[in-house]
Design an enzyme around this catalytic site. Structure first.
Site, PDB file in Angstrom:
ATOM      1  N   LYS A 122       0.827  -1.231   0.000  1.00  0.00           N
ATOM      2  CA  LYS A 122       0.000   0.000   0.000  1.00  0.00           C
ATOM      3  C   LYS A 122       0.854   1.272   0.000  1.00  0.00           C
ATOM      4  O   LYS A 122       0.589   2.204  -0.761  1.00  0.00           O
ATOM      5  CB  LYS A 122      -0.932   0.000   1.220  1.00  0.00           C
ATOM      6  CG  LYS A 122      -2.031  -1.033   1.180  1.00  0.00           C
ATOM      7  CD  LYS A 122      -2.987  -0.889   2.339  1.00  0.00           C
ATOM      8  CE  LYS A 122      -2.389  -1.276   3.676  1.00  0.00           C
ATOM      9  NZ  LYS A 122      -2.086  -2.726   3.767  1.00  0.00           N
ATOM     10  N   THR A 123       1.844   1.317   0.870  1.00  0.00           N
ATOM     11  CA  THR A 123       2.628   2.543   0.999  1.00  0.00           C
ATOM     12  C   THR A 123       3.433   2.825  -0.263  1.00  0.00           C
ATOM     13  O   THR A 123       3.482   3.965  -0.751  1.00  0.00           O
ATOM     14  CB  THR A 123       3.561   2.462   2.220  1.00  0.00           C
ATOM     15  OG1 THR A 123       2.766   2.289   3.397  1.00  0.00           O
ATOM     16  CG2 THR A 123       4.386   3.725   2.367  1.00  0.00           C
ATOM     17  N   GLU A 166      -3.862   5.620   1.669  1.00  0.00           N
ATOM     18  CA  GLU A 166      -3.873   4.184   1.911  1.00  0.00           C
ATOM     19  C   GLU A 166      -5.193   3.792   2.558  1.00  0.00           C
ATOM     20  O   GLU A 166      -5.818   4.596   3.255  1.00  0.00           O
ATOM     21  CB  GLU A 166      -2.717   3.793   2.831  1.00  0.00           C
ATOM     22  CG  GLU A 166      -1.351   4.013   2.218  1.00  0.00           C
ATOM     23  CD  GLU A 166      -0.229   3.556   3.141  1.00  0.00           C
ATOM     24  OE1 GLU A 166      -0.405   2.539   3.840  1.00  0.00           O
ATOM     25  OE2 GLU A 166       0.815   4.228   3.156  1.00  0.00           O
TER      26      GLU A 166
END
Length: 463
Positions: A122-123, A166
């Site tokens: 996600k990051t 996110e």
């Protein structure tokens, strides 16, 4: 649920304001003219930064921090009902919002809201999206789960209709969001202390897909075995679905992937079966080629120019603690830090490391939570065995109470059963001393885990 009127600034109080996401949300409100206060259990660089912005931050969480002029309170999932500030706010009848509920309300103010979900990546993917949107001069608002150099932190407040964040699946927090673009990078068996079964994990992501706004899109990893469930959920709500991945049936494909000497991928981009262009990434590892496809699909959906997409992807080295080069020890041992804490993430990171390392690959691994260590014990052993040498620190408990039935020694035992080398070291000082006495020139050390294991490489780099 209490609804914040963002056109009428008032006093918002954040319990746990020092967290990565909470601090970013506090910054957004502060820049929108709200009076913002908050508290945290301990002082940090983040709380100091917030104080420097004029936000009142109290260290220590006590009932007196809740004052009569507070209009609403935002709190993290880590805050329990017995927390004195939480109790004081409830007793005072002050409206309460979870971090996810509040973030969802912020997203509602943006036409092009993009939520990046998935068990892994996600990051990094949000970082790539941020770079692309900035390269396209869209002036986006960005909320990310790590420090991103291009925005000098984890938050950027823009003045346009573009918002990217996110979307974490833990405790179903992303069910508070209604994105215009919902990205699902992958679905894996993580956070089983909450989900209990894989069926619950898949059901959670399926519901997330259905929350996509009308006219929006779900962008899903088409190589996932759970694609049929997500496709069915999107179809029931008449939501468009676009797939990405390496398989031939995907709408967006990466073909002919190659890695340079630093592990940076290049590939041929195919859209709907037709060659489009060659893509070059600064993020490390083949898995990020797949992640970048989701970025490209999202950017195309909102008509971002191809030149900006290529420029953004080529400039994004990801956020801190994602295969981050920390430095060297005596110019001989390469020091890398990585946030990987699930077997799938560890496998991807170590395979990338083995591709580019000139010598042996060492990993100093700090398991994250007792429940995750117990649930994935054999898989941890299997993937850590990719490294040439494994040094194990004690488990980082995070939100969990001590569990004497599992320890890092159990990972050591499982790795040795596989015929690979592993040593339980326990504390960081022992790990540093061992590596200093045993590494060879051109070896690579990766400090790995979601806790504070990054201190090992930082301290070695400073010596």
């Amino acid at each position: 649920m209490y609804k914040v009127d963002f056109t009428k600034p008032c006093h918002a109080h954040f319990i746990g304001i020092g967290g990565v996401s909470m601090s970013g949300l506090a910054e957004i409100l502060n820049k929108e003219g709200f009076k913002v206060s908050g508290s945290d259990a301990s002082e940090s660089a983040t709380t100091k930064h917030l104080s420097d912005m004029g936000i009142e931050v109290k260290i220590g969480q006590v009932a007196d921090n809740i004052t009569d002029d507070i209009s609403f309170v935002v709190y993290t999932a880590a805050i329990r009902p017995e927390n004195p500030e939480f109790q004081a706010a409830v007793n005072a009848g002050i409206p309460m919002l979870t971090r996810a509920e509040f973030l969802g309300q912020i997203m509602d103010n943006y036409k092009y809201s993009i939520a990046v979900a998935g068990t892994h990546g996600k990051t990094t993917t949000t970082s790539m999206l941020a770079h692309v949107l900035l390269a396209a001069d869209t002036d986006p608002t960005i909320s990310i789960g790590g420090n991103l150099q291009i925005i000098n932190g984890n938050i950027r407040v823009g003045s346009s209709d573009y918002f990217v964040t996110e979307a974490c699946e833990y405790t179903n927090s992303y069910h508070s969001f209604k994105p215009y673009i919902s990205i699902i990078l992958n679905i894996d068996n993580d956070h089983m202390d909450f989900f209990k079964t894989m069926e619950n994990v898949v059901a959670s992501f399926s519901k997330f897909a259905t929350l996509t706004l009308p006219g929006g899109v779900v962008i899903m990893n088409g190589d996932s075995p759970y694609l049929p469930q997500i496709k069915e959920a999107a179809h029931e709500k008449n939501i468009r679905l676009i797939t990405f991945g390496l398989g031939e049936d995907n709408d967006y494909r990466a073909v002919n992937i190659t890695l340079d000497d630093f592990g940076h991928p290049s590939y041929d981009l195919y859209v709907d079966g037709k060659y489009q262009s060659t893509i070059n990434l600064a993020a490390t590892g083949q898995h990020n080629a797949a992640n970048s496809l989701a970025v490209i699909a999202a950017a195309h959906f909102i008509d971002i120019a191809d030149d900006a997409i290529k420029e953004g992807l080529k400039s994004c080295h990801s956020a801190d603690r994602r295969f981050q080069h920390v430095g060297t020890y005596k110019g001989e041992l390469e020091l890398i830090d990585d946030y990987a804490h699930h077997p799938t993430e560890i496998e991807a990171t170590l395979k990338a490391a083995k591709e580019i390392a000139k010598g042996d690959v060492w990993v100093a691994f700090q398991p994250h939570t007792y429940s995750r260590t117990k649930a994935h014990l054999k898989d941890f052993a299997r993937v850590l065995s990719i490294a040439d040498h494994v040094l194990l620190a004690d488990i980082y408990a995070a939100r969990e109470p001590f569990d004497e039935t599992i320890s890092a020694r159990d990972i050591e035992a499982e790795i040795k059963k596989l015929g690979s080398e592993a040593i339980y070291m326990g504390d960081f000082e022992s790990i540093k001393n061992y590596i200093k006495n045993n590494y060879a020139n051109n070896d690579m050390l990766i400090s790995m885990g979601a806790g504070n294991i990054n201190e090992v490489c930082k301290e070695l780099a400073s010596e």
